[in-house]
Design a protein around this motif. Structure first.
Motif, PDB file in Angstrom:
ATOM      1  N   SER A  85      12.673  23.675  32.835  1.00 64.48           N
ATOM      2  CA  SER A  85      13.978  23.751  32.176  1.00 64.48           C
ATOM      3  C   SER A  85      14.895  24.697  32.932  1.00 64.48           C
ATOM      4  N   GLU A  86      14.335  25.829  33.341  1.00 61.50           N
ATOM      5  CA  GLU A  86      15.084  26.804  34.133  1.00 61.50           C
ATOM      6  C   GLU A  86      15.567  26.182  35.441  1.00 61.50           C
ATOM      7  N   LEU A  87      14.665  25.473  36.135  1.00 59.91           N
ATOM      8  CA  LEU A  87      15.018  24.845  37.407  1.00 59.91           C
ATOM      9  C   LEU A  87      16.133  23.832  37.236  1.00 59.91           C
ATOM     10  N   GLU A  88      16.074  23.046  36.160  1.00 57.29           N
ATOM     11  CA  GLU A  88      17.132  22.064  35.922  1.00 57.29           C
ATOM     12  C   GLU A  88      18.487  22.750  35.793  1.00 57.29           C
ATOM     13  N   ASN A  89      18.528  23.858  35.086  1.00 57.09           N
ATOM     14  CA  ASN A  89      19.783  24.600  34.954  1.00 57.09           C
ATOM     15  C   ASN A  89      20.256  25.139  36.293  1.00 57.09           C
ATOM     16  N   VAL A  90      19.315  25.652  37.093  1.00 56.62           N
ATOM     17  CA  VAL A  90      19.661  26.199  38.404  1.00 56.62           C
ATOM     18  C   VAL A  90      20.227  25.104  39.306  1.00 56.62           C
ATOM     19  N   ILE A  91      19.590  23.940  39.315  1.00 55.38           N
ATOM     20  CA  ILE A  91      20.052  22.844  40.170  1.00 55.38           C
ATOM     21  C   ILE A  91      21.437  22.363  39.747  1.00 55.38           C
ATOM     22  N   GLU A  92      21.626  22.160  38.458  1.00 52.64           N
ATOM     23  CA  GLU A  92      22.935  21.686  37.992  1.00 52.64           C
ATOM     24  C   GLU A  92      24.025  22.706  38.274  1.00 52.64           C
ATOM     25  N   ILE A 112      -1.345  17.232  42.682  1.00 45.79           N
ATOM     26  CA  ILE A 112      -1.239  16.444  41.455  1.00 45.79           C
ATOM     27  C   ILE A 112      -2.469  16.589  40.570  1.00 45.79           C
ATOM     28  N   ASN A 113      -3.601  17.003  41.153  1.00 49.44           N
ATOM     29  CA  ASN A 113      -4.834  17.167  40.366  1.00 49.44           C
ATOM     30  C   ASN A 113      -5.167  18.631  40.124  1.00 49.44           C
ATOM     31  N   ASN A 114      -4.154  19.509  40.231  1.00 52.24           N
ATOM     32  CA  ASN A 114      -4.404  20.940  40.089  1.00 52.24           C
ATOM     33  C   ASN A 114      -4.314  21.358  38.619  1.00 52.24           C
ATOM     34  N   PRO A 115      -5.358  22.022  38.070  1.00 51.86           N
ATOM     35  CA  PRO A 115      -5.374  22.389  36.651  1.00 51.86           C
ATOM     36  C   PRO A 115      -4.639  23.684  36.309  1.00 51.86           C
ATOM     37  N   PHE A 116      -4.089  24.380  37.306  1.00 52.97           N
ATOM     38  CA  PHE A 116      -3.371  25.626  37.051  1.00 52.97           C
ATOM     39  C   PHE A 116      -2.227  25.378  36.079  1.00 52.97           C
ATOM     40  N   ASP A 117      -2.058  26.278  35.116  1.00 54.06           N
ATOM     41  CA  ASP A 117      -1.039  26.114  34.071  1.00 54.06           C
ATOM     42  C   ASP A 117       0.363  25.870  34.632  1.00 54.06           C
ATOM     43  N   LEU A 118       0.690  26.477  35.771  1.00 53.46           N
ATOM     44  CA  LEU A 118       2.026  26.351  36.345  1.00 53.46           C
ATOM     45  C   LEU A 118       2.094  25.314  37.462  1.00 53.46           C
ATOM     46  N   SER A 119       1.002  24.586  37.664  1.00 50.39           N
ATOM     47  CA  SER A 119       0.994  23.584  38.722  1.00 50.39           C
ATOM     48  C   SER A 119       2.052  22.500  38.508  1.00 50.39           C
ATOM     49  N   ALA A 120       2.282  22.129  37.250  1.00 49.55           N
ATOM     50  CA  ALA A 120       3.276  21.092  36.966  1.00 49.55           C
ATOM     51  C   ALA A 120       4.653  21.503  37.481  1.00 49.55           C
ATOM     52  N   PHE A 121       4.986  22.788  37.308  1.00 48.78           N
ATOM     53  CA  PHE A 121       6.274  23.267  37.815  1.00 48.78           C
ATOM     54  C   PHE A 121       6.320  23.229  39.339  1.00 48.78           C
ATOM     55  N   TYR A 122       5.261  23.753  39.973  1.00 51.04           N
ATOM     56  CA  TYR A 122       5.269  23.810  41.439  1.00 51.04           C
ATOM     57  C   TYR A 122       5.199  22.423  42.072  1.00 51.04           C
ATOM     58  N   GLY A 123       4.599  21.460  41.374  1.00 54.40           N
ATOM     59  CA  GLY A 123       4.618  20.085  41.865  1.00 54.40           C
ATOM     60  C   GLY A 123       5.966  19.417  41.628  1.00 54.40           C
ATOM     61  N   TYR A 124       6.618  19.795  40.547  1.00 55.08           N
ATOM     62  CA  TYR A 124       7.932  19.238  40.199  1.00 55.08           C
ATOM     63  C   TYR A 124       9.018  19.733  41.153  1.00 55.08           C
ATOM     64  N   LEU A 125       8.906  20.990  41.567  1.00 49.46           N
ATOM     65  CA  LEU A 125       9.950  21.632  42.376  1.00 49.46           C
ATOM     66  C   LEU A 125      10.346  20.811  43.599  1.00 49.46           C
ATOM     67  N   PRO A 126       9.424  20.443  44.506  1.00 54.72           N
ATOM     68  CA  PRO A 126       9.860  19.700  45.698  1.00 54.72           C
ATOM     69  C   PRO A 126      10.363  18.302  45.371  1.00 54.72           C
ATOM     70  N   ARG A 127       9.768  17.666  44.383  1.00 51.15           N
ATOM     71  CA  ARG A 127      10.201  16.319  44.026  1.00 51.15           C
ATOM     72  C   ARG A 127      11.605  16.346  43.431  1.00 51.15           C
TER      73      ARG A 127
END
Length: 286
Positions: A85-92, A112-127
């Motif tokens: 959510s923070e990243l979306e605000n920063v990008i806009e 994509i198969n990383n179980p780390f709690d923040l992996s979803a954010f770090y995978g989302y960032l470049p995409r």
């Protein structure tokens, strides 16, 4: 060039700031912070201080105006959802403010198969940046070596490393080295390439017996390796409700997802990142 740096009073952001003003004028650097009173030393150094709230897009747009390079260090939130959510605000906000280039902090736990709690954010960032229309560069850091320094007395007392990663290896980088390379990329037009992703690590990774050997040498005390379970690790280190996040990171490590080694640091800086044992000996005092 005009630079704006988020998290300029934080652990990494503060060091990026200090390294950046060695390469560019402090008057060309704006520090975007949540608590202005904590940034007086940056103002005294000659930089402009602006308040931001990552959840308030208007505050971001106001801060980002007339800036050429946005150096984005995310907040310390433990939730991928809040960071996305923070990243979306920063990008806009960056788009509305016509930021010239965005340099963002990533992490090697982005598979994509990383179980780390923040992996979803770090995978989302470049995409997300790839689809944003912004000109961007990403720096992926390895695990920070710095927490090992205050952790050493506990390991000496335990006589063992207890990270639940089994036979897999972990890769490290110091905050200082990361900050130096961050600043070098930000201040060097040739390195600030659109779509470029750098991965900053030391030149080798360490299995837990290898790490134990290094720590034993630094501490002058025998430290072995006796892992606990992921659940036990989460329970032991649940101060501030961080237990699950930390155990999930070592869950990733146990799957071999935090062992990546890259020569990008050497390519950017012209020399290797500081060796782990050298870093620990320089910073640890019994």
């Amino acid at each position: 060039m005009k630079y704006i740096l988020t998290g300029a009073t934080g652990h990494l952001g503060g060091q990026i700031y200090q390294e950046l003003i060695k390469l560019v004028s402090s008057h060309d650097v704006t520090a975007a912070v949540h608590t202005v009173s904590k940034a007086n030393h940056l103002k005294e150094a000659g930089s402009t201080i602006v308040p931001i709230d990552f959840l308030d897009e208007d505050s971001l747009v106001s801060a980002f105006k007339n800036q050429d390079v946005l150096i984005y260090v995310p907040s310390k939130s433990h939730s991928s959802f809040s960071r996305v959510s923070e990243l979306e605000n920063v990008i806009e906000a960056a788009k509305k403010a016509n930021i010239g280039h965005m340099l963002a902090m990533g992490f090697i736990a982005d598979q994509i198969n990383n179980p780390f709690d923040l992996s979803a954010f770090y995978g989302y960032l470049p995409r997300r940046l790839a689809s944003s229309g912004l000109s961007y560069t990403i720096i992926r850091n390895a695990l920070y070596a710095d927490p090992l320094v205050p952790y050493l007395p506990e390991l000496i007392e335990r006589k063992n490393i207890i990270y639940p990663v089994g036979k897999e290896a972990l890769t490290f980088i110091s905050l200082k080295d990361s900050a130096k390379a961050f600043a070098k990329v930000a201040a060097t037009k040739e390195l600030l390439k659109n779509g470029k992703i750098y991965t900053f690590t030391q030149t080798k990774n360490y299995t837990m017996p290898q790490l134990a050997e290094v720590l034993s040498d630094v501490a002058k005390s025998k430290i072995g390796y006796q892992p606990v379970t992921l659940a036990e690790f989460a329970q032991i280190y649940n101060e501030g409700n961080e237990g699950h996040m930390l155990s999930s990171m070592y869950d990733a490590g146990g799957r071999g997802l935090l062992s990546e080694v890259s020569l990008d640091y050497q390519s950017v800086m012209g020399h290797p990142a500081q060796d782990l044992e050298e870093f620990l000996k320089e910073n640890y005092q019994a």
